[in-house]
Design a protein around this motif. Sequence first.
Motif, PDB file in Angstrom:
ATOM      1  N   UNK A  77      36.268   3.076  28.253  1.00  0.00           N
ATOM      2  CA  UNK A  77      35.595   3.177  29.550  1.00  0.00           C
ATOM      3  C   UNK A  77      34.428   2.200  29.616  1.00  0.00           C
ATOM      4  N   UNK A  78      34.316   1.552  30.742  1.00  0.00           N
ATOM      5  CA  UNK A  78      33.191   0.638  30.983  1.00  0.00           C
ATOM      6  C   UNK A  78      32.369   1.160  32.158  1.00  0.00           C
ATOM      7  N   UNK A  79      31.060   1.045  32.018  1.00  0.00           N
ATOM      8  CA  UNK A  79      30.161   1.540  33.067  1.00  0.00           C
ATOM      9  C   UNK A  79      29.293   0.407  33.590  1.00  0.00           C
ATOM     10  N   UNK A  80      28.882   0.480  34.861  1.00  0.00           N
ATOM     11  CA  UNK A  80      28.035  -0.589  35.408  1.00  0.00           C
ATOM     12  C   UNK A  80      26.703  -0.676  34.661  1.00  0.00           C
ATOM     13  N   UNK A  81      26.290  -1.894  34.362  1.00  0.00           N
ATOM     14  CA  UNK A  81      25.006  -2.100  33.686  1.00  0.00           C
ATOM     15  C   UNK A  81      23.856  -1.514  34.502  1.00  0.00           C
ATOM     16  N   UNK A  83      23.602   1.224  36.018  1.00  0.00           N
ATOM     17  CA  UNK A  83      23.391   2.643  35.714  1.00  0.00           C
ATOM     18  C   UNK A  83      22.616   2.783  34.403  1.00  0.00           C
TER      19      UNK A  83
END
Lengths: 188, 188
Positions: A77-81, A83
């Motif tokens: 999973x990748x999350x927006x920087x 956040x």
Amino acid sequence: MKKFVLDTSVFVNPKARESFGGSADSAVENFIKIAKKAKGIEFYMPPSVLAELSHFSTKTEELSLYVKKRAPNIYATYLPAAVFYAFIDDVRRRVNKGLRIAEQFAMDNRPDNDVKLRALREKYREAMRAGIVDSKEDFELILLAKELDGTIVTSDEGIVALANALGCECLEGEKFEKIIKTKKRKKT
Amino acid sequence: MKKFVLDTSVFVNPKARESFGGSADSAVENFIKIAKKAKGIEFYMPPSVLAELSHFSTKTEELSLYVKKRAPNIYATYLPAAVFYAFIDDVRRRVNKGLRIAEQFAMDNRPDNDVKLRALREKYREAMRAGIVDSKEDFELILLAKELDGTIVTSDEGIVALANALGCECLEGEKFEKIIKTKKRKKT
């Protein structure tokens, strides 16, 4: 198939579990009764969250028959920087606030240490941990809900805030019983 | 074109700036002298980091003629959840440690408040902020280096740790002067 990802607060937080029962054990038992009859719903908990619940309830073994134990795949999973950026800034502000609180108590030289420690712990906890995701268990819950496109059931404000930032649906623990009972009625 | 993303520590940390000069101002001045002659190198700083440096040096206006001011695009970058997960767990452990420190000082009822506050601040800071990215400025540095595929120049252990986790190249401030002087020799 509707998917719910359950936080410990559903069974532990007195307000959230109100409709299920007065103690964590009775809340788990009553949830199981409803879950047995519920159609078209899957319940999930990350193993770490179930382990956390076992500190409050003796019924987690039985609960795990009706709740799928599954951890999120944190490596896929990748999350927006952005956040992460907001999180780091929030932690920074809280760390500064925690120091201000520690300073107040360090300067209070009255000898009532027990009273002081209780007040310190409460204030510090409120400053550092209220309204922010403060454990890997909370974070796993959000990642699992994201992965499953499920709904998080929680009364934890920190979880709700980060879940909202990441576009995960949340349901307050207080409304959960009504929702899953409705599901049963609709399907049977 | 080689790209370096500069942290304030290059000019502010006494050990890092040693080869540039004894004060932040002389470090900036000497860096500018070298940067003027350097070929095939671009220097970058996020505006927030340059603003931070302006608290330590009066030469940031001149510096900004030789350093590209650019913020990372925090909305276009995605980071692995596993990195965020480890960060949350690290913060949790530090928050607990911070409370243990606060408790010690709350229980010390000797009247030497100034001595106590100094010791508290030092211990708390060490526990909460050493070895972890503790500001949005630090985080911007890493994101910019990632975006540019550049090298971060820093002496901050927290930046190095997160940069490594994200696969960004780091260079210790101490070695920076030697590296950019070598670049000059190679190219002229």
